[in-house]
Design a protein around this motif. Sequence first.
Motif, PDB file in Angstrom:
ATOM      1  N   VAL A 287      19.241  77.197 -48.594  1.00 38.00           N
ATOM      2  CA  VAL A 287      19.020  78.652 -48.523  1.00 38.00           C
ATOM      3  C   VAL A 287      18.192  79.173 -49.688  1.00 38.00           C
ATOM      4  CG1 VAL A 287      21.126  79.052 -47.220  1.00 38.00           C
ATOM      5  CG2 VAL A 287      21.209  79.143 -49.709  1.00 38.00           C
ATOM      6  N   TRP A 288      17.876  78.326 -50.644  1.00 38.39           N
ATOM      7  CA  TRP A 288      17.077  78.791 -51.799  1.00 38.39           C
ATOM      8  C   TRP A 288      15.782  77.990 -51.838  1.00 38.39           C
ATOM      9  CZ3 TRP A 288      19.505  82.515 -55.022  1.00 38.39           C
ATOM     10  CH2 TRP A 288      18.668  83.035 -56.014  1.00 38.39           C
ATOM     11  N   ASN A 289      14.834  78.389 -51.010  1.00 42.35           N
ATOM     12  CA  ASN A 289      13.554  77.700 -50.933  1.00 42.35           C
ATOM     13  C   ASN A 289      12.491  78.699 -50.489  1.00 42.35           C
ATOM     14  OD1 ASN A 289      13.508  77.759 -47.953  1.00 42.35           O
ATOM     15  ND2 ASN A 289      15.189  76.286 -48.116  1.00 42.35           N
ATOM     16  N   PRO A 290      11.204  78.334 -50.588  1.00 43.61           N
ATOM     17  CA  PRO A 290      10.144  79.289 -50.223  1.00 43.61           C
ATOM     18  C   PRO A 290      10.205  79.758 -48.777  1.00 43.61           C
ATOM     19  CG  PRO A 290       9.261  77.502 -51.542  1.00 43.61           C
ATOM     20  CD  PRO A 290      10.673  77.121 -51.228  1.00 43.61           C
ATOM     21  N   PHE A 291      10.669  78.903 -47.856  1.00 44.07           N
ATOM     22  CA  PHE A 291      10.755  79.335 -46.458  1.00 44.07           C
ATOM     23  C   PHE A 291      11.677  80.542 -46.333  1.00 44.07           C
ATOM     24  CE2 PHE A 291      12.651  79.353 -42.253  1.00 44.07           C
ATOM     25  CZ  PHE A 291      11.547  79.222 -41.422  1.00 44.07           C
ATOM     26  N   VAL A 292      12.859  80.455 -46.915  1.00 39.38           N
ATOM     27  CA  VAL A 292      13.809  81.563 -46.843  1.00 39.38           C
ATOM     28  C   VAL A 292      13.256  82.777 -47.583  1.00 39.38           C
ATOM     29  CG1 VAL A 292      16.112  82.339 -47.510  1.00 39.38           C
ATOM     30  CG2 VAL A 292      15.803  80.056 -46.556  1.00 39.38           C
ATOM     31  N   ALA A 293      12.696  82.562 -48.761  1.00 35.03           N
ATOM     32  CA  ALA A 293      12.196  83.685 -49.560  1.00 35.03           C
ATOM     33  C   ALA A 293      11.068  84.418 -48.840  1.00 35.03           C
ATOM     34  CB  ALA A 293      11.716  83.170 -50.919  1.00 35.03           C
ATOM     35  N   GLU A 294      10.123  83.676 -48.294  1.00 32.72           N
ATOM     36  CA  GLU A 294       8.966  84.317 -47.671  1.00 32.72           C
ATOM     37  C   GLU A 294       9.337  84.983 -46.350  1.00 32.72           C
ATOM     38  OE1 GLU A 294       5.494  81.505 -49.664  1.00 32.72           O
ATOM     39  OE2 GLU A 294       6.131  81.106 -47.610  1.00 32.72           O
ATOM     40  N   ARG A 295      10.178  84.353 -45.571  1.00 31.85           N
ATOM     41  CA  ARG A 295      10.600  84.990 -44.320  1.00 31.85           C
ATOM     42  C   ARG A 295      11.466  86.220 -44.594  1.00 31.85           C
ATOM     43  NH1 ARG A 295       7.396  83.579 -40.035  1.00 31.85           N
ATOM     44  NH2 ARG A 295       6.428  81.653 -40.747  1.00 31.85           N
ATOM     45  N   LEU A 296      12.242  86.170 -45.680  1.00 35.00           N
ATOM     46  CA  LEU A 296      13.039  87.340 -46.056  1.00 35.00           C
ATOM     47  C   LEU A 296      12.135  88.493 -46.469  1.00 35.00           C
ATOM     48  CD1 LEU A 296      15.874  88.507 -46.574  1.00 35.00           C
ATOM     49  CD2 LEU A 296      15.735  87.578 -48.882  1.00 35.00           C
ATOM     50  N   LEU A 297      11.099  88.202 -47.238  1.00 37.11           N
ATOM     51  CA  LEU A 297      10.168  89.239 -47.659  1.00 37.11           C
ATOM     52  C   LEU A 297       9.288  89.721 -46.510  1.00 37.11           C
ATOM     53  CD1 LEU A 297       9.133  87.945 -51.198  1.00 37.11           C
ATOM     54  CD2 LEU A 297      10.565  89.908 -50.644  1.00 37.11           C
ATOM     55  N   LEU A 298       9.174  88.934 -45.458  1.00 42.31           N
ATOM     56  CA  LEU A 298       8.503  89.392 -44.240  1.00 42.31           C
ATOM     57  C   LEU A 298       9.427  90.249 -43.385  1.00 42.31           C
ATOM     58  CD1 LEU A 298       6.318  86.503 -42.723  1.00 42.31           C
ATOM     59  CD2 LEU A 298       5.584  88.779 -43.402  1.00 42.31           C
ATOM     60  N   GLY A 299      10.715  90.269 -43.750  1.00 44.69           N
ATOM     61  CA  GLY A 299      11.676  91.049 -42.989  1.00 44.69           C
ATOM     62  C   GLY A 299      12.192  90.360 -41.755  1.00 44.69           C
ATOM     63  N   GLN A 300      11.979  89.063 -41.614  1.00 44.17           N
ATOM     64  CA  GLN A 300      12.373  88.340 -40.408  1.00 44.17           C
ATOM     65  C   GLN A 300      13.796  87.796 -40.547  1.00 44.17           C
ATOM     66  OE1 GLN A 300       9.230  85.487 -39.673  1.00 44.17           O
ATOM     67  NE2 GLN A 300       7.785  87.077 -39.086  1.00 44.17           N
ATOM     68  N   TRP A 301      14.729  88.717 -40.660  1.00 43.06           N
ATOM     69  CA  TRP A 301      16.126  88.324 -40.861  1.00 43.06           C
ATOM     70  C   TRP A 301      16.694  87.629 -39.630  1.00 43.06           C
ATOM     71  CZ3 TRP A 301      20.075  90.044 -37.759  1.00 43.06           C
ATOM     72  CH2 TRP A 301      19.779  91.103 -36.900  1.00 43.06           C
ATOM     73  N   ALA A 302      16.241  88.006 -38.446  1.00 44.09           N
ATOM     74  CA  ALA A 302      16.761  87.381 -37.228  1.00 44.09           C
ATOM     75  C   ALA A 302      16.325  85.921 -37.141  1.00 44.09           C
ATOM     76  CB  ALA A 302      16.292  88.152 -35.998  1.00 44.09           C
ATOM     77  N   VAL A 303      15.095  85.631 -37.524  1.00 43.87           N
ATOM     78  CA  VAL A 303      14.635  84.236 -37.569  1.00 43.87           C
ATOM     79  C   VAL A 303      15.462  83.446 -38.571  1.00 43.87           C
ATOM     80  CG1 VAL A 303      12.696  82.751 -38.207  1.00 43.87           C
ATOM     81  CG2 VAL A 303      12.299  84.785 -36.818  1.00 43.87           C
ATOM     82  N   LEU A 304      15.727  84.046 -39.725  1.00 49.50           N
ATOM     83  CA  LEU A 304      16.517  83.356 -40.749  1.00 49.50           C
ATOM     84  C   LEU A 304      17.953  83.132 -40.293  1.00 49.50           C
ATOM     85  CD1 LEU A 304      15.262  85.000 -44.060  1.00 49.50           C
ATOM     86  CD2 LEU A 304      14.794  82.705 -43.195  1.00 49.50           C
ATOM     87  N   LEU A 305      18.478  84.006 -39.452  1.00 47.77           N
ATOM     88  CA  LEU A 305      19.821  83.789 -38.931  1.00 47.77           C
ATOM     89  C   LEU A 305      19.847  82.542 -38.055  1.00 47.77           C
ATOM     90  CD1 LEU A 305      22.621  85.088 -39.048  1.00 47.77           C
ATOM     91  CD2 LEU A 305      22.057  86.324 -36.954  1.00 47.77           C
ATOM     92  N   GLY A 306      18.806  82.350 -37.244  1.00 42.60           N
ATOM     93  CA  GLY A 306      18.710  81.113 -36.470  1.00 42.60           C
ATOM     94  C   GLY A 306      18.532  79.904 -37.360  1.00 42.60           C
TER      95      GLY A 306
END
Length: 608
Positions: free
Chosen positions: A123-142
């Motif tokens: 959960v602490w990597n660039p994928f999570v950080a960048e998708r979080l800053l893109l606002g894609q919380w639903a993608v991150l939930l998957g």
Amino acid sequence: MRGAWTARLLPWAVGLVAGVLALGPALGRGFVLRYDMVFVPDLSVRGVLADADGFPRAIPSDAVVGALSSVLPGDLVQSLALLAVFVLGGAGAARLALRLLSSADGPTAGTAVASVAAGVAYVWNPFVAERLLLGQWAVLLGYAGLPWVVAATARLAERSPGRGLAGLVCALIPAAVGGFSSVLLSALAAGPVALWRRGPRALRWWARAGLFAAALVLVSLPWLVPSLTAGAVTDPRGVEAFAPRADTPFGVLGSLLALGGVWNAGAVPPGYGEPVTALLRLVLCVLALATWVWWMLRRDRPVFGTGLSVGAAVGFTIALAGATGAGRAVTSGLIELWPGFGPLRDAQLYVAPLGLVQALGLAFVVWWAAGAAQAPVWRVGTGVFAALLPVVVLPGLVWGAGGRLEPVEYPDEWVRAQNEVAADDVPGSVVVLPWSAYRGLDWSGETTVALDPATKLFDRRTVWNDDLSVGTPDGGTVVVEGEDPLAVQVAGVLDPDPETGMPRGEDLAAELGALGARYVVVSAPVDNGFWSEGQGFEVVSEGSEMTLFRVPEARVKADKPGITGLEVTGGLVTVGAIIWSVGRSGSSLVLQCPGPRAGRSTRKEIPT
């Protein structure tokens, strides 16, 4: 008993601590608005379902948020959703590593530290950080649900078909909420596991594949059914706009290998890409991958290792192809052939399974470094340091990404306009102006780029400009056409000024009313307010931050919106399948057993 409690509580503690540290101020009162992440007060489920004329990306996630918002404040729902990404993801990866590395005597100090490493790395990597800053919380939930789905898929070989399907549907709950991208990621990560899983009592490959496909269909019905009749189109130019970009000094290949490479430069966390931290991050990723490969060559390798490796390799290939001219040409051709290939546009998304591979590989490194239960203190300390390295090499995610995730309150004018529209029984849609999907929200304090929240504020169909302008590395702009056919018709009536986004058309009330519009809302301060004079609108409310106009009832040609019986049936089937899965498997997602052990000595469960 201590070992049992460690196995139960430690993974959840890892996810919770990581989530609080990463989100920080975002967990306070107010709404965090950033790019695609738009939560509004009292989100209406009816409004969510009415907006299905384009590709229904947000139907599952927004419907769940709307249902929860009926009993909880909307900002609290957002905080819980964001925290769930870290808690579920961190706990899932940590539980998986703990199960794989624990001996028959239970977890040791080494395995406990290794599980912490897996949870933190996942959960602490660039994928999570960048998708979080893109606002894609639903993608991150998957994404957070991938460890659970992989474990449940591996258990298909050990359980009766009914119980295996129930466990898999239960594990797919985060993907069901996340929507189509989340389901695609789950299929990519766990589909090969269903085909490659072996065992003396394993179901045949076609039986496992059938159960896996059935589970995916069951959780996809809320968005799959309306998408078949939406009439949405997909612009192939999005392939170029959403292509992976280098966000480190090591080019696109190195950026993707480090789980970065997102197409939007505004989503890169603070400080990421600096030579020293980027190099340390890349070395950590290469070490984790090398260790995973070495683990796959051992006799005690994870039973799902081959399948997960294939899924990660395929995903990385898709991501890398998106960065090449030939790969983009193939993807564009596929989209022109069938719009259903549209999800391949955002190629960087598919490095997600590689994140789980790297997390488990790092766990094995830490397990070796920390040693056994009686290892010297210095070895355990080394393991703890290694487990926290993901945070050290990506400090830009700390405390709301350096303050980028600050909550704000909606102006009173917005809430007043929402209530005015809700009190009106006359059917008709809401046209949102300025005619621009993403813009800066000046009232949010520091100007934040976000999807206009007015598109989700009302309890009825909203029509807005869903075209997307994306800057290219050479300084140009690619305009990706939207997917809503009605928006194209409304744009023809409005004839919007490209500079201000305000209409230049004439007799707008009659023209928009003929297209089914009941309201026009201007969700920004507009100096040239004279544009509405003589257009036939009724002013409902007027303020510096929002103005609401109404089309006279006699001019509105709109039927009361309804949901087709097929869509209702699809949603009920999915909800029923989830309820059945919890009852049939005898557990919720939280209480599922962590997953199969490594090697051939995996304990078999006797079907009941």
